[in-house]
Write an enzyme that holds these catalytic residues in place. Structure first.
Site, PDB file in Angstrom:
ATOM      1  N   HIS A 118      31.104  39.068  35.799  1.00  0.00           N
ATOM      2  CA  HIS A 118      30.936  39.982  37.008  1.00  0.00           C
ATOM      3  C   HIS A 118      31.185  38.919  38.220  1.00  0.00           C
ATOM      4  CE1 HIS A 118      28.872  41.893  40.229  1.00  0.00           C
ATOM      5  NE2 HIS A 118      29.365  42.846  39.535  1.00  0.00           N
ATOM      6  N   CYS A 171      46.792  44.988  32.742  1.00  0.00           N
ATOM      7  CA  CYS A 171      45.829  44.863  34.098  1.00  0.00           C
ATOM      8  C   CYS A 171      44.607  44.071  33.860  1.00  0.00           C
ATOM      9  CB  CYS A 171      45.510  46.180  34.375  1.00  0.00           C
ATOM     10  SG  CYS A 171      44.481  47.342  33.255  1.00  0.00           S
TER      11      CYS A 171
HETATM   12  C1  PEP Z   1      39.787  44.908  30.922  1.00  0.00           C
HETATM   13  O1  PEP Z   1      39.201  45.202  30.003  1.00  0.00           O
HETATM   14  O2  PEP Z   1      40.915  43.955  30.786  1.00  0.00           O
HETATM   15  C2  PEP Z   1      39.849  45.713  32.257  1.00  0.00           C
HETATM   16  C3  PEP Z   1      41.151  45.365  33.194  1.00  0.00           C
HETATM   17  O3  PEP Z   1      38.839  46.417  32.673  1.00  0.00           O
HETATM   18  P1  PEP Z   1      37.427  45.550  33.071  1.00  0.00           P
HETATM   19  O4  PEP Z   1      37.536  44.164  33.305  1.00  0.00           O
HETATM   20  O5  PEP Z   1      37.124  46.489  34.172  1.00  0.00           O
HETATM   21  O6  PEP Z   1      36.592  45.905  31.805  1.00  0.00           O
END
Ligand code: PEP
Ligand code: MG
Length: 843
Positions: free
Chosen positions: A423, A798
């Site tokens: 986080h 992403c």
């Molecule tokens: C991922 O899991 O790669 C993502 C972009 O989403 P998050 O980091 O919010 O889980």
């Protein structure tokens, strides 16, 4: 020279056959200087094959070199010439060839003391490095030192110091060739990226002496500031100094005219003018900013060597752009010359490399840049500190979603736990805050408000500096360099965009991040994590009410309070992004993240919901999951509590209508997280379509949107074919996909990741650099199956890997349409995408 010798060694002449692969960079560079007609003393290149033969103990006929001993003062130097200057090599040996006869001759020409000093320095270096005698026995200084050293040599070796220059040279060459093969040298160069078997060339050069009558000395000059990259003459000239040997009247001069003392420019204007002329020519011919090493012997200049100027990242960008602007290199070459990661240093404050570093601990360099602030241990303390106008560093064991406001109020973050996609790391990168996570040797004692880092103990309020670029925590306030988002930076990235095929978008949730994304020219938002919006002070109570609602009606009432806030957030994002695509991910995290974790928080919640504490506690407990990351989150929540996604879809569509009305048309992209089955997509699609129809009807207007899926479970990658049937785009969430492919917790991996990487179990932290073999295969399978089903589908990444140069090259090779990364990584991604395109142009 006969043919056999022609292969054994080559005189560095303009038309000689010398190349970097067989003679090393130094020999090649010297040849270029010779071709430019610079005054380079006679030099010979020993190719790598000869050096290998010497190391293997073969006798080599070095006949042509012996001619050097009859020229001038009869001394030569030997320097290493590896394929790449970064790989180093054994130290240069000077003054080879000195013996009793040449010493006597030198005494007459440059004085006894100077001749003694030169002879002594060679005896010492020969005794220690070639004869391998104990250095303590050769630490002589002052009067009588030379005869003491010669005697010590004879006593130890049972023979006089070798007088034959050729024998001296053979010894020096053998010792340098062998030093290169030794295990320490191997390890050192491998650490700098050299292959284990990288060969070495050597250069033997006639020496001019920098001691004696008239103007004599040695120096280096470069024409660029190594930190800023601005044109500026820097370097030094040491009068009466020859290698490490200082003669009588030794004096260091400034190069350019200077109020503080005498300068070469004043003392010898024609030599200074020559140097400037050489510098201009070298820049043009070698297509690089060079540092020139020179000698002056009785007013006569010679160029000994030239090396690429060592430079900071910001200087590297400025130099590459200036060379291209001056037409010396092509813009594409300038793009290739800058390491994408080097841009990180330009985007943020940076600890000045020239300053002192008092390192107290280190961890994972999770978000780059540097900041100094006072230690605080809680989000509340950070906010209080910000309110007082005091910069603070938030130090926590790990951060939780409700620390976000504290992170906003801090200038840097340090945590004891977590990895690259924990986080703290993700949020800090989004905010552009320097952040170090997983500093496992820190402990926080909240009672005594103390931070323990190894043996060092610091109090709340003590000042520290976070260097998020290196992962080091420094005591006190370090000297800083400002960010360098100047015209050179902008120009380089414009050239990069011209070369790229893959689009770069940003992951941005807030207006601030969206502005940063625009500032760095992101071509849209590839991931807006909407849950961050629910943590805002205004929406959190309504969110909690929604979680505790007993009926769909009550739930809807609570969500109706959140709707206008979400709508406003989206209107703002659309406005900032001005028609560029914006991908909004529907709600993803487990609900318990929105609930308080301590007793005081629970009591407060009970009060605001007007429920008994026991009731609230029971319900909070009921929401607790053994493994929340694999539990009720993402689309599973969207299916189980459809009102959340319906509210979000409405907010998105109403914001779209609003934007279209203002003449800023937008086609929103709605993305469903954590999908693992096609039916999930179908269900959500039906509901979202229904909301779109309702909004069209309410507002009596039309709009379009694209619905896509975030591929972040292995099953979604494998079933990408049938998922694609319902998706306009697929965006790989490589954070979760890596977590699930490895069965490795994103939040706990920091604990053992170092051990795994050090032991070579993982080549790299897979949350940092995409694991191309495993996770990468899932990406390729997913993309291929999706394209078979729907050839026009957009494919993207992403996850955090979207900002990593190696992973970007992989995505380029795979033909993905775009990658999306933290806003502050956008410039790095643009450069990396351009380099991937230049390396392998599209067919
Ligand atoms: C991922 O899991 O790669 C993502 C972009 O989403 P998050 O980091 O919010 O889980
Ligand atoms: Mg995810």
């Amino acid at each position: 020279m006969d043919m056999q010798n022609a292969n054994l060694l080559t005189q560095i002449a303009p038309s000689a056959k010398i190349d970097r692969a067989s003679h090393g960079w130094r020999a090649k560079c010297l040849q270029r200087l010779v071709r430019m007609a610079l005054p380079v003393p006679d030099s010979f290149a020993l190719p790598t094959a000869t050096v290998q033969a010497i190391a293997a103990g073969q006798e080599i006929d070095l006949q042509p070199l012996s001619e050097l001993f009859s020229l001038g003062d009869g001394l030569v130097s030997v320097r290493p010439s590896a394929m790449n200057p970064e790989w180093g090599g054994p130290g240069t040996v000077l003054n080879v060839g000195i013996n009793d006869v040449s010493h006597a001759r030198l005494s007459d020409r440059i004085g006894r003391e100077n001749a003694d000093a030169i002879y002594l320095s060679f005896v010492q270096s020969y005794a220690i490095h070639i004869a391998r005698l104990d250095p303590d026995m050769f630490a002589q200084e002052g009067g009588g030192a030379l005869s003491d050293a010669l005697r010590a040599y004879r006593d130890e070796m049972d023979e006089p110091f070798p007088q034959d220059p050729e024998r001296q040279l053979a010894g020096v060459l053998r010792s340098m060739a062998r030093a290169w093969e030794g295990p320490t040298a191997r390890l050192l160069r491998q650490a700098k990226g050299a292959p284990a078997e990288a060969p070495l060339g050597l250069v033997v050069q006639q020496m001019r002496l920098a001691l004696g009558p008239g103007l004599c000395g040695s120096g280096t000059i470069q024409f660029i500031d190594p930190i800023t990259g601005q044109p500026r003459v820097t370097g030094r000239f040491r009068g009466q100094r020859h290698g490490e040997t200082e003669g009588a009247g030794a004096e260091t001069l400034f190069l350019t005219r200077d109020e503080r003392g005498s300068s070469l420019e004043d003392v010898a204007p024609e030599i200074f003018a020559d140097l400037v002329r050489f510098g201009v020519a070298a820049r043009e011919r070698l297509r690089e900013e060079m540092q020139i090493e020179f000698m002056v012997t009785n007013g006569e200049i010679s160029v000994i060597d030239a090396v690429k100027v060592q430079r900071s990242s910001r200087a590297g960008v400025r130099i590459a752009v200036a060379l291209a602007r001056d037409g010396i290199i092509q813009p594409e070459e300038a793009v290739m010359r800058v390491e994408p990661r080097a841009l990180i240093d330009l985007l943020h404050h940076q600890v000045d490399p020239r300053g002192e570093r008092d390192v107290i601990t280190s961890g994972i360099n999770a978000s780059p840049g540097a900041a100094t602030g006072k230690i605080v241990f809680s989000a509340a303390a950070a906010q209080a500190s910000a309110a007082r106008g005091e910069a603070c560093i938030l130090v926590r064991r790990e951060t939780l979603p409700d620390d976000i406001r504290g992170m906003h109020a801090s200038v840097g973050v340090l945590t004891g736990r977590g990895g690259m996609s924990s986080h703290a790391a993700v949020i800090a990168r989004g905010l552009g805050l320097p952040c170090i996570v997983g500093a496992s040797n820190i402990s926080i004692d909240l009672r005594s408000r103390t931070l323990l880092a190894g043996k060092r103990s610091l109090k709340e309020g003590d000042e520290i500096t976070i260097d998020g670029t290196t992962g080091e925590v420094l005591a006190g306030a370090a000297a800083m360099l400002e960010p360098a988002l100047d015209d050179a930076f902008t120009q380089l990235l414009e050239w990069a965009d011209d070369a790229s095929r893959m689009v770069v978008r940003a992951n941005a949730d807030t207006p601030e991040e969206a502005h940063t994304a625009r500032k760095f020219n992101a071509q849209g938002i590839g991931l807006c994590r909407t849950e961050h919006m629910f943590f805002e002070t205004d929406s959190l109570p309504a969110m909690r009410e929604m979680i505790f609602a007993d009926s769909p009606e009550d739930r809807k009432l609570a969500l109706d309070r959140i709707l206008p806030m979400q709508r406003k957030d989206f209107i703002d994002l659309f406005e900032i992004m001005a028609g560029l695509p914006v991908t909004i991910r529907l709600f993803d995290p487990p609900l318990h993240e929105f609930l308080p974790h301590d007793r005081a928080g629970l009591r407060e919640l009970a009060e605001s919901l007007d429920l008994p504490l026991s009731d609230v506690t029971r319900r909070v407990d009921a929401l607790t999951e053994f493994n929340p990351m694999l539990g009720m989150r993402g689309v599973r929540l969207g299916i189980a509590i459809p009102e959340i996604y319906e509210m979000q879809a409405r907010a998105i569509f109403e914001a779209t209508v609003e934007s279209n009305r203002k003449g800023k048309p937008v086609v929103p992209e709605i993305m469903i997280p954590l999908v693992s089955a096609m039916r999930e997509v179908e269900l959500v699609q039906n509901r979202v379509d229904a909301v779109a129809a309702a909004v069209r009807n309410d507002r009596q207007t039309d709009f379009t949107y694209r619905l896509g899926v975030m591929v972040e479970t292995p099953r979604a990658a494998l079933r990408a074919g049938d998922i694609a049937a319902h998706s306009a785009f697929l965006s790989f969430g490589t954070n979760d996909l890596t977590q699930m492919a490895y069965g490795l917790s994103r939040d706990d991996a920091g604990r053992f990741m170092n051990i795994y990487v050090q032991q070579g179990i993982y080549a790299e932290d897979p949350f940092h650099i995409l694991d191309q073999d495993g996770v990468g295969e899932l990406l390729l399978i997913g993309a291929e199956r999706a394209r078979i089903e729907r050839p026009e589908i957009t494919i993207a990444v992403c996850g955090e890997h979207g900002g990593n140069p190696e992973s970007i090259a992989f995505c380029h090779e795979a033909g993905f349409d775009y990658i999306s990364c933290s806003p502050f990584r956008v410039p790095i991604a643009r450069l990396a995408a351009a380099q991937a395109a230049i390396r392998s142009p599209a067919d």
